[in-house]
Design a protein around this motif. Structure first.
Motif, PDB file in Angstrom:
ATOM      1  N   GLU A  10     -28.740 -47.963   3.918  1.00  0.00           N
ATOM      2  CA  GLU A  10     -27.816 -48.345   2.656  1.00  0.00           C
ATOM      3  C   GLU A  10     -27.686 -47.874   1.987  1.00  0.00           C
ATOM      4  O   GLU A  10     -28.975 -46.138   1.600  1.00  0.00           O
ATOM      5  CB  GLU A  10     -28.804 -49.580   2.195  1.00  0.00           C
ATOM      6  CG  GLU A  10     -28.224 -49.931   0.922  1.00  0.00           C
ATOM      7  CD  GLU A  10     -28.829 -50.779   0.144  1.00  0.00           C
ATOM      8  OE1 GLU A  10     -28.228 -51.715  -0.084  1.00  0.00           O
ATOM      9  OE2 GLU A  10     -30.044 -51.775   0.655  1.00  0.00           O
ATOM     10  N   ARG A  11     -26.534 -47.270   1.686  1.00  0.00           N
ATOM     11  CA  ARG A  11     -25.897 -46.247   0.604  1.00  0.00           C
ATOM     12  C   ARG A  11     -25.368 -47.256  -0.801  1.00  0.00           C
ATOM     13  O   ARG A  11     -24.703 -48.430   0.019  1.00  0.00           O
ATOM     14  CB  ARG A  11     -24.929 -45.864   1.616  1.00  0.00           C
ATOM     15  CG  ARG A  11     -23.867 -44.782   0.217  1.00  0.00           C
ATOM     16  CD  ARG A  11     -22.928 -44.255   0.577  1.00  0.00           C
ATOM     17  NE  ARG A  11     -22.915 -43.200   0.131  1.00  0.00           N
ATOM     18  CZ  ARG A  11     -21.151 -43.116  -0.590  1.00  0.00           C
ATOM     19  NH1 ARG A  11     -19.778 -43.356   0.277  1.00  0.00           N
ATOM     20  NH2 ARG A  11     -20.677 -42.312  -1.426  1.00  0.00           N
ATOM     21  N   LEU A  12     -25.705 -46.818  -1.510  1.00  0.00           N
ATOM     22  CA  LEU A  12     -26.086 -47.823  -3.045  1.00  0.00           C
ATOM     23  C   LEU A  12     -24.658 -46.950  -3.798  1.00  0.00           C
ATOM     24  O   LEU A  12     -24.525 -46.759  -5.015  1.00  0.00           O
ATOM     25  CB  LEU A  12     -27.140 -47.297  -3.703  1.00  0.00           C
ATOM     26  CG  LEU A  12     -28.810 -48.245  -3.359  1.00  0.00           C
ATOM     27  CD1 LEU A  12     -30.014 -47.586  -4.107  1.00  0.00           C
ATOM     28  CD2 LEU A  12     -28.203 -49.620  -2.782  1.00  0.00           C
ATOM     29  N   LEU A 109     -35.782 -46.358  -8.061  1.00  0.00           N
ATOM     30  CA  LEU A 109     -34.156 -45.793  -7.930  1.00  0.00           C
ATOM     31  C   LEU A 109     -33.490 -47.425  -8.311  1.00  0.00           C
ATOM     32  O   LEU A 109     -32.805 -48.393  -7.619  1.00  0.00           O
ATOM     33  CB  LEU A 109     -34.466 -45.759  -5.845  1.00  0.00           C
ATOM     34  CG  LEU A 109     -32.705 -45.985  -5.297  1.00  0.00           C
ATOM     35  CD1 LEU A 109     -32.966 -43.797  -5.705  1.00  0.00           C
ATOM     36  CD2 LEU A 109     -33.386 -45.227  -4.172  1.00  0.00           C
ATOM     37  N   LEU A 110     -32.494 -47.222  -9.476  1.00  0.00           N
ATOM     38  CA  LEU A 110     -32.359 -48.503 -10.116  1.00  0.00           C
ATOM     39  C   LEU A 110     -30.708 -48.620 -10.406  1.00  0.00           C
ATOM     40  O   LEU A 110     -29.945 -46.951 -10.367  1.00  0.00           O
ATOM     41  CB  LEU A 110     -32.900 -47.940 -11.334  1.00  0.00           C
ATOM     42  CG  LEU A 110     -32.666 -48.901 -12.495  1.00  0.00           C
ATOM     43  CD1 LEU A 110     -32.448 -50.388 -12.315  1.00  0.00           C
ATOM     44  CD2 LEU A 110     -33.078 -48.998 -14.055  1.00  0.00           C
ATOM     45  N   THR A 116     -30.297 -57.652  -6.613  1.00  0.00           N
ATOM     46  CA  THR A 116     -31.676 -57.755  -6.186  1.00  0.00           C
ATOM     47  C   THR A 116     -32.064 -56.318  -5.764  1.00  0.00           C
ATOM     48  O   THR A 116     -31.723 -55.142  -6.319  1.00  0.00           O
ATOM     49  CB  THR A 116     -31.402 -58.429  -5.022  1.00  0.00           C
ATOM     50  OG1 THR A 116     -30.416 -57.159  -3.679  1.00  0.00           O
ATOM     51  CG2 THR A 116     -30.698 -59.934  -5.270  1.00  0.00           C
ATOM     52  N   ALA A 117     -33.245 -56.368  -5.754  1.00  0.00           N
ATOM     53  CA  ALA A 117     -34.736 -55.269  -5.538  1.00  0.00           C
ATOM     54  C   ALA A 117     -35.747 -55.720  -4.459  1.00  0.00           C
ATOM     55  O   ALA A 117     -35.888 -56.747  -3.567  1.00  0.00           O
ATOM     56  CB  ALA A 117     -34.553 -55.040  -6.837  1.00  0.00           C
ATOM     57  N   TYR A 133     -39.948 -49.636  -7.546  1.00  0.00           N
ATOM     58  CA  TYR A 133     -38.912 -50.559  -7.714  1.00  0.00           C
ATOM     59  C   TYR A 133     -37.367 -49.988  -7.136  1.00  0.00           C
ATOM     60  O   TYR A 133     -36.669 -48.903  -7.156  1.00  0.00           O
ATOM     61  CB  TYR A 133     -38.317 -50.711  -9.221  1.00  0.00           C
ATOM     62  CG  TYR A 133     -37.226 -51.927  -9.352  1.00  0.00           C
ATOM     63  CD1 TYR A 133     -37.528 -52.841 -10.035  1.00  0.00           C
ATOM     64  CD2 TYR A 133     -36.025 -51.062  -9.631  1.00  0.00           C
ATOM     65  CE1 TYR A 133     -36.590 -54.165  -9.800  1.00  0.00           C
ATOM     66  CE2 TYR A 133     -34.825 -51.914  -9.811  1.00  0.00           C
ATOM     67  CZ  TYR A 133     -35.295 -53.336  -9.782  1.00  0.00           C
ATOM     68  OH  TYR A 133     -34.757 -54.387 -10.225  1.00  0.00           O
ATOM     69  N   LEU A 134     -37.078 -50.272  -6.070  1.00  0.00           N
ATOM     70  CA  LEU A 134     -35.476 -50.394  -5.142  1.00  0.00           C
ATOM     71  C   LEU A 134     -34.643 -51.529  -4.978  1.00  0.00           C
ATOM     72  O   LEU A 134     -34.325 -52.631  -4.233  1.00  0.00           O
ATOM     73  CB  LEU A 134     -36.087 -49.423  -3.566  1.00  0.00           C
ATOM     74  CG  LEU A 134     -37.335 -48.967  -3.318  1.00  0.00           C
ATOM     75  CD1 LEU A 134     -37.743 -48.997  -1.786  1.00  0.00           C
ATOM     76  CD2 LEU A 134     -36.613 -47.452  -3.938  1.00  0.00           C
TER      77      LEU A 134
END
Length: 153
Positions: A10-12, A109-110, A116-117, A133-134
């Motif tokens: 996944e690319r944020l 990684l916020l 959502t996380a 925490y991603l």
């Protein structure tokens, strides 16, 4: 290293509104440079837009991947064997874990634009990090990929 049964990547990416803001930054810089003439104004428009777009692109280029027996989250590479239970966080619970429930030792990684996380316990006794925490748009799928990678390891 073997391949994960459920590959995940996944690319944020930054939201679309950030690209509009990039254009507005260029327009603002162009307006500031209007008194200096047409060429500086155009340079400000192009340069300001480009600089803001590069910043938005760089901030949104971070990736989360499950590759073989590793979780790669941004610059971090964590063996799935060192990870415990994964907890899917909805928007409200994710907000709580990045504010008043947060532990300063946690790896976060916020991305604020992703509501959502996934919170994953770190079970390695030599690692002082209590959890990861991603931010992720697909926390259920990431949790499944981590479980599949643990089972395959």
């Amino acid at each position: 290293m073997q391949l994960s049964a459920t590959p995940y990547e996944e690319r944020l990416t930054a939201p679309r509104s950030w690209w509009l803001v990039s254009v507005l930054v260029g327009v603002a810089l162009a307006l500031i440079l209007v008194p200096f003439g047409t060429l500086p104004m155009l340079g400000g428009l192009v340069g300001g837009t480009a600089a803001a777009a590069v910043t938005a692109s760089a901030y949104g280029s971070v990736r989360i991947r499950v590759v073989g027996d590793l979780l790669v989250a941004g610059e971090a590479k964590i063996p799935v064997a060192a990870l415990g239970a994964a907890e899917v966080l909805d928007a409200e619970e994710a907000r709580a874990w990045r504010t008043h429930k947060a532990d300063t030792r946690a790896f976060m990684l916020l991305r604020s634009y992703i509501p959502t996380a996934l919170r994953v316990e770190v079970t390695d006794s030599g690692d002082p990090t209590p959890y990861l925490y991603l931010s992720t748009r697909e926390p259920e799928r990431l949790a499944q990929a981590l479980e599949a990678a643990k089972a395959a390891a």
